[in-house]
Design an enzyme around this catalytic site. Structure first.
Site, mmCIF file in Angstrom:
data_model
loop_
_atom_site.group_PDB
_atom_site.id
_atom_site.type_symbol
_atom_site.label_atom_id
_atom_site.label_comp_id
_atom_site.label_asym_id
_atom_site.label_seq_id
_atom_site.Cartn_x
_atom_site.Cartn_y
_atom_site.Cartn_z
ATOM 1 C CG HIS A 1 17.497 -26.067 -63.705
ATOM 2 N ND1 HIS A 1 18.784 -26.135 -63.230
ATOM 3 C CD2 HIS A 1 16.779 -25.451 -62.742
ATOM 4 C CE1 HIS A 1 18.842 -25.588 -62.019
ATOM 5 N NE2 HIS A 1 17.630 -25.159 -61.707
ATOM 6 C CB SER B 1 18.269 -22.307 -60.082
ATOM 7 O OG SER B 1 18.030 -23.601 -59.650
ATOM 8 N N GLY B 2 21.135 -21.026 -60.978
ATOM 9 C CA GLY B 2 21.719 -20.133 -61.969
ATOM 10 C C GLY B 2 22.702 -19.138 -61.406
ATOM 11 C CG ASP C 1 21.663 -26.944 -64.975
ATOM 12 O OD1 ASP C 1 21.009 -26.257 -65.788
ATOM 13 O OD2 ASP C 1 21.324 -27.119 -63.785
#
Length: 273
Positions: free
Chosen positions: A84, A224-225, A130
């Protein structure tokens, strides 16, 4: 974010780990542009408890991406991050990867541009996924090393480490210094029982961690990530999860949800990039 039939506002609020508003990311990266729900009243008091500064060189394979996400050096020339965080698969020279420092303003930071992005082909489907890979224009310095990923469920337990330059409180600003914290494994049934989006957890693709029921320790916007990781049987770091989504940051009874890396290890290794 898992494929669920919800409004775009609700969808965006669950993908709470991104550093900037989803509309801004959409404009920059060509993604769909859902509106972002405002943090709930009083959310400024919700803090990531246990987050302390990381030492220089403690996690040398950690990467900050210019769209406001984290990542890790999967190889010296490939960054593993969340799907994402990136646009569709294809050439991309617009992402800058910063590495080699805990202070993002450190003049010794290594910065390398991207050349290509590979987004998981199962992202957004009922099977989850994801994760994404970013190819760099040149290899990272050898001394930064790489972070191996889990290929079995053997490490899906116990306490994990999480790190990032994301917000230290829900809706707060990004951090200049890399922070680290501990989160505990949360089993699938307990995670689903949190209700809301958690009821739709994909057990084979997602793993939960946090402090149940008190909350407090969590990743947040801008993380995120980034990796969720722990020591393996040889006392070396191994990545177990990728920071993905959750309801708010450190809310009571609301754990963080991470991409379960071992499920996608073969697909990650086989990705053509």
């Amino acid at each position: 974010m898992k494929a669920v039939n919800v409004s775009t506002n609700t969808w965006a609020s669950a993908l709470k780990k991104m550093a900037v508003a989803a509309v801004g990311v959409a404009t920059m990266l060509g993604l769909a542009a859902p509106a972002v729900a405002a943090p709930p009243s009083g959310s400024d008091s919700v803090r990531v408890v246990g987050g302390i500064p990381a030492a220089q060189g403690e996690f040398p394979w950690m990467v900050r991406l210019s769209m406001g996400c984290g990542g890790t050096l999967y190889t010296r020339q490939i960054v593993l991050t969340a799907a994402h965080c990136v646009p569709q698969t294809g050439p991309n020279s617009r992402i800058t990867a910063t590495m080699g420092v805990v202070d993002l303003e450190d003049p010794s930071a290594v910065r390398i541009q991207s050349t290509y992005v590979y987004q998981s082909p199962t992202y957004g489907t009922s099977t989850g996924g994801d994760w994404a890979l970013i190819e760099l224009a040149s290899p990272a310095p050898e001394e930064l090393g790489t972070l191996p990923i889990a290929t079995t469920t053997a490490y899906n337990n116990g306490a994990f480490d999480v790190i990032g330059w994301g917000a230290a409180k829900e809706g707060g600003p990004q951090q200049r210094e890399l922070l680290k914290a501990k989160v505990d494994f949360v089993n699938d049934d307990t995670c689903k029982a949190a209700g809301g989006f958690y009821a739709g957890l994909i057990p084979s693709a997602e793993i939960c961690a946090g402090n149940i029921p008190a909350g407090s320790t969590d990743t947040c916007q801008g993380d995120s990530g980034g990796p969720m990781f722990r020591r393996d049987n040889n006392n070396a770091w191994i990545q177990v999860g990728i920071t993905s989504w959750g309801e708010g940051c450190g809310r009571d009874g609301k754990p963080g949800v991470y991409t379960e890396v071992n499920t996608f290890a073969a697909a990650i290794a086989a990705a053509r990039i």
